[in-house]
Scaffold this active site. Structure first.
Site, PDB file in Angstrom:
ATOM      1  N   SER A  23       0.866  -1.176   0.000  1.00  0.00           N
ATOM      2  CA  SER A  23       0.000   0.000   0.000  1.00  0.00           C
ATOM      3  C   SER A  23       0.895   1.215   0.000  1.00  0.00           C
ATOM      4  CB  SER A  23      -0.875  -0.040   1.254  1.00  0.00           C
ATOM      5  OG  SER A  23      -1.735   1.073   1.282  1.00  0.00           O
TER       6      SER A  23
ATOM      7  N   ARG B  29      -0.206  -4.125  -6.754  1.00  0.00           N
ATOM      8  CA  ARG B  29      -1.435  -4.700  -6.222  1.00  0.00           C
ATOM      9  C   ARG B  29      -2.620  -3.942  -6.807  1.00  0.00           C
ATOM     10  NH1 ARG B  29      -5.066  -7.588  -4.924  1.00  0.00           N
ATOM     11  NH2 ARG B  29      -5.614  -8.376  -2.860  1.00  0.00           N
TER      12      ARG B  29
ATOM     13  N   THR C 261      -7.005   1.981   4.438  1.00  0.00           N
ATOM     14  CA  THR C 261      -6.627   1.264   5.655  1.00  0.00           C
ATOM     15  C   THR C 261      -7.629   1.502   6.773  1.00  0.00           C
ATOM     16  OG1 THR C 261      -4.309   1.518   5.029  1.00  0.00           O
ATOM     17  CG2 THR C 261      -4.767   0.838   7.289  1.00  0.00           C
TER      18      THR C 261
ATOM     19  N   CYS D  46       0.144  -6.900 -16.989  1.00  0.00           N
ATOM     20  CA  CYS D  46       0.731  -7.634 -15.864  1.00  0.00           C
ATOM     21  C   CYS D  46       2.035  -6.962 -15.454  1.00  0.00           C
ATOM     22  CB  CYS D  46       1.000  -9.085 -16.236  1.00  0.00           C
ATOM     23  SG  CYS D  46       1.903  -9.929 -14.908  1.00  0.00           S
TER      24      CYS D  46
ATOM     25  N   CYS E 141       4.401 -14.340 -10.396  1.00  0.00           N
ATOM     26  CA  CYS E 141       3.162 -13.660 -10.000  1.00  0.00           C
ATOM     27  C   CYS E 141       3.308 -12.913  -8.677  1.00  0.00           C
ATOM     28  CB  CYS E 141       2.038 -14.680  -9.903  1.00  0.00           C
ATOM     29  SG  CYS E 141       0.462 -13.957  -9.438  1.00  0.00           S
TER      30      CYS E 141
ATOM     31  N   CYS F 272      -1.312  -9.655  -7.695  1.00  0.00           N
ATOM     32  CA  CYS F 272      -1.945  -8.335  -7.749  1.00  0.00           C
ATOM     33  C   CYS F 272      -3.382  -8.437  -8.243  1.00  0.00           C
ATOM     34  CB  CYS F 272      -1.132  -7.366  -8.606  1.00  0.00           C
ATOM     35  SG  CYS F 272      -1.328  -7.583 -10.381  1.00  0.00           S
TER      36      CYS F 272
ATOM     37  N   CYS G 146      -4.863  -9.455 -13.819  1.00  0.00           N
ATOM     38  CA  CYS G 146      -5.284 -10.283 -14.955  1.00  0.00           C
ATOM     39  C   CYS G 146      -6.727 -10.737 -14.781  1.00  0.00           C
ATOM     40  CB  CYS G 146      -4.354 -11.476 -15.113  1.00  0.00           C
ATOM     41  SG  CYS G 146      -4.064 -12.411 -13.595  1.00  0.00           S
TER      42      CYS G 146
END
Lengths: 548, 249, 309
Positions: free
Chosen positions: A53, A302, A338, A494, A517, A520, A523
């Site tokens: 984050s 992410r 958050t 990606c 990977c 996130c 895709c």
């Protein structure tokens, strides 16, 4: 038969909402002197490993959960000292907005720059001290239902299965975790959450959900350039027409800064590569002045749930709740999720505890949650910001920004109408024939880098010999449809280089490098054919973010 | 027979170590830590010996700050019976670690001691051999196979260019190589049970070991990056350079 | 005071790693004694006496030392140690086996796997799998050191001979015994032990084309490796993978063919002494780390390379 274990509450995901829910549950139980068994399963190798984050954290929720968090050593160490907001006109020029013209929601006095991963590590310590069982390295791979259709719990994935489905030496069968109530706190686009939406038609009354892709880097910078507490936000270049998004650069502690770019996944240009946009963004003088001479030490990405109030689904269903970004509680007007995620977890914990304390054995839908939610500041806050995202999508960054200034600063989010945006992000992509290719500059190895050396810094890894966790519904679509129509955009959206189209003698071939990977979920969200399904790989796999 | 296994808390093998900006050491703040892979193999081997009936108890020992209890618990979740933490502020040098472990061995009297051949942080590959010397015990290092045959333990060792099998009187020390076994995963019920298994904490003072300083870490640097060399234009030129300039063929 | 180097051998031939170790030891002091401990190993002592830098050879010829059992060798070395400032051996599986025992018996530290001699008591050594280089200072009177051979050049052989002194010191701990040994016999060396490696990447196109690499490998006595991209594409099995998640190698010569040079691959081979890259894409990152780069179509140049070697 799989083995099973019984808990009062099972929570999927040790992020801010899941951990806040766990802490709140135990606080209530301890106060009522009632035994309560709460467990959290977390697919990352440790708490915080998959957390990424910005982050600027508004302490509203943590103030409520742990009023003395400062003495308790919560890692919120860098108060925001200065806010700067920019519009980038091109690769050199920019306008800095005077503070008065900035939407109120973008003011950060009283907030803290922090690593959300470290905040989660701290919350996990508190949760464990309160008596919560946390199991990192275990992925919840399946939802279990009672005969009456209510949620019974989850099952963790089998471990030690080979690429071709055979049991390896290390094979260990997954386990069933049964609970009176199961809280799904997987974060944006959780794969169990996705099936809950379908199972219970949770989004029947809400707008289409919208997403962004956030890419972030952590840098060591020279001490003389470091201004702890300085917060920079902006939008515009390098994102072109029809692409909204914004960047951030925060000065944290220890001569470090974090820089990132959020690209709204509603973008239309199939040639767009969020990763490369971010790489060239860092060459802009406003960012370069801080990053130059520094050293990049971490990288990650992410997806973000950003549909806000209008896209909020029903969060309850028989036997469980959907909380945090898994439901979409992020306040995009503030670019903060958050405090809202934590609050949603705390509200869920209140409803769940009350039910269990009253002797409820689960299976029911906690209708009481809705009342708690609607009378909370969380609801009020999200409602106020409801037009922010749709305005940006409808009017573009400039006009939308102006609208948001008027909406937020003058009317306090209380304008008597609501904007809607119902076109899903995956359906936005236009054909390659509508656009020219984008020529991204080559990385210079100092400020900008290639994808694979970036992924290297995420410390991501998956046990090699296991089934691929990125499932194609139709194996042909990437080449038969996505390739001619969009030049298979997965290659570009990606941020981890998982997808490639390789030219072979026999023609193009779609290659999935699932080991890279970063979890996130882009895709799963953006594939124009909705043909890629992200499922959990073997527990413990994925990135190992430190301080992200 | 009792088996003693040593375990070390180290940076996770998936995580790249990064040198601190001031070159004082490697930065481990908020970095994922894990059981040293070679130690994990040692734990697995001990548990397999117990499951085969050859051993009756598996005791794990770790040295370090309190956080290393996490790795002891992991070992207990994998099947070890009880744990001992020797609490120190920092990671001791290998010789001091060996001295501490020697005291534990004297108290526990195990029939077999299984250790990782090296920790993936310091990469020293010493402690097992040092412990063997201090206890005047035989050693089987870099084991890829361990068999109990009569009164002896037969250890097949991975040596440069092949395998060597030796027989050791017991008690003996075995250090593990990667191919010895593939460790299991800890199951959720075992992780929960492990929280209730006994774990005692001791200090170097309790054990009567004086921690002497033998080496000093002067600095830690990132390795120098390779520089691009030259481009050659033909295979002939390449072969010529490799033969005459680099002298590698 | 002098430096004691323990020779690595098979009772007949002095192993090459010892020559690199002698070079490293010579940087710690001028007088270097070479201990040859073995059984019927006088030939080794003869060979050792001719190595530049060796001023004296000590020969401990007894059946108890035949298999270099750590329990016996370590006692022998410990007995000799008080006359020396440094005890040095190669960081091979033999040296790594007995040297820490020597250190413990002397109550000193061992400094493992050094790659540079900074001064007589300061050394550089890799830690964290080579991701960091530590400079370590020894505070002990006797320094016990193992040396990473590939970091030092080999000492040359001279015509002159150093003197050979026979030792009559016999230590038989009688705790361990040799049972058997199995020398790895494979047509090609193992990846992690090979002096030369030729690896293929996705540019190879398919698994059959790896035969082109095998032809070169046969000529050079090399092992054949692969990048993860080639493994992921299903060209070759996983155990051929060199890289971060595969095998970490550091041969004298690494030839990367059709490998773009993703950092994950570089992490597994960047410590190779000489790197050669053959790739048709002149911008491939592999060229940034290659000592010799050839921009060419691998299908044309590999057969040529095989022919001309």
């Amino acid at each position: 038969m799989r083995e099973s274990m019984e808990f009062d509450v099972v929570i999927v995901g040790a992020g801010p909402s899941g951990l806040a829910a766990a802490c709140k549950l135990m606080q209530q139980a301890n106060e009522a002197q009632r035994a309560l068994t709460v467990c959290i399963v977390e697919k990352g190798s440790e708490v915080g490993a998959h957390i990424l984050s910005g982050a600027i954290i508004e302490p509203k929720a943590i103030n409520e959960l742990f009023p003395n968090w400062q003495e308790m050593g919560a890692p919120l160490n860098t108060p925001v000292t200065e806010d700067q907001l920019f519009m980038f006109l091109n690769e050199q020029k920019s306008i800095q907005f005077p503070n008065l013209c900035v939407p109120k929601t973008m003011h950060n006095q009283g907030n803290y720059i922090a690593s959300l991963g470290n905040v989660c590590r701290w919350l996990a310590e508190q949760a464990e001290q309160l008596g919560v069982e946390i199991f990192p390295g275990f992925a919840a791979s399946e939802i279990l239902y009672h005969e009456d259709g209510s949620v019974k719990g989850i099952a963790t994935g089998d471990m030690g299965i080979s690429e071709y489905g055979q049991q390896k030496d290390s094979y260990m069968q997954g386990m069933e975790l049964h609970a009176k109530y199961t809280l799904f706190a997987e974060g944006c686009r959780g794969h169990l959450g996705k099936s809950l939406y379908k199972q219970f038609d949770l989004d029947a009354k809400s707008d289409e959900q919208h997403y962004g892709l956030g890419i972030k880097e952590l840098w060591d910078i020279p001490a003389d350039k470091h201004q702890p507490g300085l917060v920079i936000h902006g939008s515009g270049w390098p994102l072109g027409k029809g692409t909204s998004g914004g960047f951030f650069l925060y000065h944290t502690e220890n001569n470090q800064v974090v820089a990132g770019l959020i690209v709204d996944l509603s973008y239309q240009n199939p040639y767009l590569s969020p990763f490369d946009e971010f790489q060239r963004l860092k060459h802009h003088p406003v960012l370069k002045q801080y990053l130059e001479g520094g050293r990049r030490i971490s990288y990650g990405a992410r997806a973000i749930t950003k549909g806000g109030f209008n896209a909020l689904p029903k969060m309850t269903f028989p036997g469980g709740l959907l909380i945090g970004c898994n439901s979409g509680t992020l306040n995009f007007a503030k670019i903060k999720g958050t405090h809202t995620a934590m609050k949603s977890g705390m509200l869920a914990a209140e409803a769940v505890f009350e039910a269990i304390n009253n002797g409820c054995e689960g299976r029911k839908e906690l209708m009481d949650f809705d009342n708690r939610f609607k009378s909370s500041w969380l609801y009020e806050e999200l409602k106020q910001s409801r037009n922010f995202g749709p305005a940006m999508h409808k009017f573009g960054t400039m006009l939308g920004g102006t609208f948001n200034f008027i909406d937020q600063n003058i009317f306090g989010g209380k304008l008597p109408f609501t904007l809607h945006d119902n076109k899903p992000d995956y359906a936005q992509l236009k054909s390659i024939h509508d656009y020219d290719t984008i020529e991204y500059p080559k990385p210079d190895g100092k400020l900008s880098f290639d994808k694979l050396s970036s992924v290297f810094l995420s410390n991501t890894n998956h046990e090699e010999n296991q089934p691929c966790h990125l499932k194609l519904t139709d194996l042909q679509i990437p080449i038969s449809y996505n390739f001619p129509a969009f030049l298979e955009p997965a290659q570009r959206y990606c941020p981890a280089g998982v997808y490639e189209v390789i030219e072979e003698e026999t023609g193009p071939k779609f290659q999935i490098n699932s080991q890279n990977c970063l979890h996130c979920k882009t895709c799963d969200i953006k594939d124009p054919s909705q043909n890629i399904t992200w499922i959990t790989p073997e527990g413990g796999g994925g990135p190992n973010y430190p301080n992200m | 027979m009792k088996i003693l296994v040593t375990v070390k808390r180290v940076i996770d093998y998936n995580v790249k170590a990064r040198v601190k900006a001031d070159n004082s050491d490697v930065d481990l703040a908020n970095t994922k830590m894990a059981l040293n892979p070679f130690c994990e193999i040692a734990v697995e081997e001990a548990i397999r010996l117990k499951e085969s009936g050859a051993a009756t108890e598996v005791v794990v020992v770790s040295i370090g700050p309190k956080a290393c209890q996490e790795q002891i618990r992991t070992s207990l979740a994998l099947g070890a019976d009880r744990g001992i933490q020797i609490e120190t502020d920092t990671m001791p040098e290998s010789l001091n670690a060996a001295k501490l472990l020697a005291k534990v061995v004297e108290a526990e009297q195990p029939g077999l001691i299984i250790m990782g051949k090296q920790a993936i942080d310091s990469d020293n590959n010493q402690t097992g051999q040092m412990l063997a010397a201090l206890l005047d015990m035989p050693q089987g290092t870099f084991a890829s196979k361990v068999e109990l045959i009569g009164e002896k333990v037969h250890v097949t060792r991975e040596v440069d260019g092949g395998l060597q099998t030796i027989a050791l009187n017991m008690p003996a020390i075995v250090t593990t190589d990667l191919r010895l076994n593939e460790p299991r995963y800890a199951s959720l019920p075992n992780i929960m049970k492990a929280k209730r298994k006994p774990l005692v904490v001791q200090t170097p003072v309790d054990l009567g070991v004086e921690m002497k300083t033998h080496t000093q870490l002067v600095k830690v640097e990132a390795p120098t990056e390779r520089q691009a060399g030259i481009k050659v234009n033909s295979i002939e030129e390449l072969i010529e350079k490799l033969q005459n300039e680099a002298k590698v063929i | 005071m002098a430096i004691l180097i323990i020779a690595e051998h098979d009772n007949a031939v002095l192993k090459a790693a010892t020559l690199n170790t002698i070079t490293a030891a010579s940087q710690m002091g001028d007088e270097c004694h070479l201990l040859v401990a073995g059984s019927s190993c006088s030939a080794v002592a003869e060979q050792g006496s001719k190595v530049a830098g060796v001023t004296k050879v000590l020969l401990a010829d007894n059946t108890v030392y035949e298999y270099q059992l750590a329990e016996n060798i370590s006692k022998l070395v410990t007995e000799l140690a008080p006359n020396y400032t440094h005890i040095v051996s190669a960081a091979t599986t033999t040296g790594k086996n007995f040297m820490p025992r020597v250190a413990a018996l002397l109550d000193v530290a061992q400094i493992s796997d050094i790659i540079k001699v900074e001064s007589e008591n300061k050394f550089k050594r890799p830690i964290y799998a080579g991701n960091a280089i530590a400079t370590v200072e020894s505070l002990d009177n006797i320094k016990v050191i193992t040396v990473r051979g590939t970091a030092f050049s080999a000492a040359t052989t001279l015509d002159s001979n150093a003197s050979i002194e026979n030792l009559n010191i016999v230590h038989d701990a009688q705790m361990s015994q040799f049972i058997s040994e199995e020398v790895a016999v494979s047509e090609r060396p193992e990846l992690t032990a090979a002096k030369v490696i030729i690896s293929g990447g996705r540019g190879m196109g398919n698994g059959e084309n790896f035969a082109l690499l095998e032809n070169v490998a046969d000529k050079l006595g090399a092992a054949v490796g692969a990048s993860r991209a080639a493994v992921d594409a299903g060209f070759v099995p996983n155990d051929m993978q060199v890289g971060q998640t595969g095998k970490i190698v550091a041969p004298d010569l690494y030839i990367a063919v059709g490998i773009s040079g993703a950092i994950q691959h570089l992490a597994g081979m960047k410590d190779s002494k000489i790197i050669v890259a053959i790739n048709k894409d002149e911008d491939a990152p592999i060229f940034q780390v290659a000592d010799y780069g050839l921009v060419a179509d691998l299908f044309e140049v590999l057969p040529e390379l095989t022919d001309k070697l």
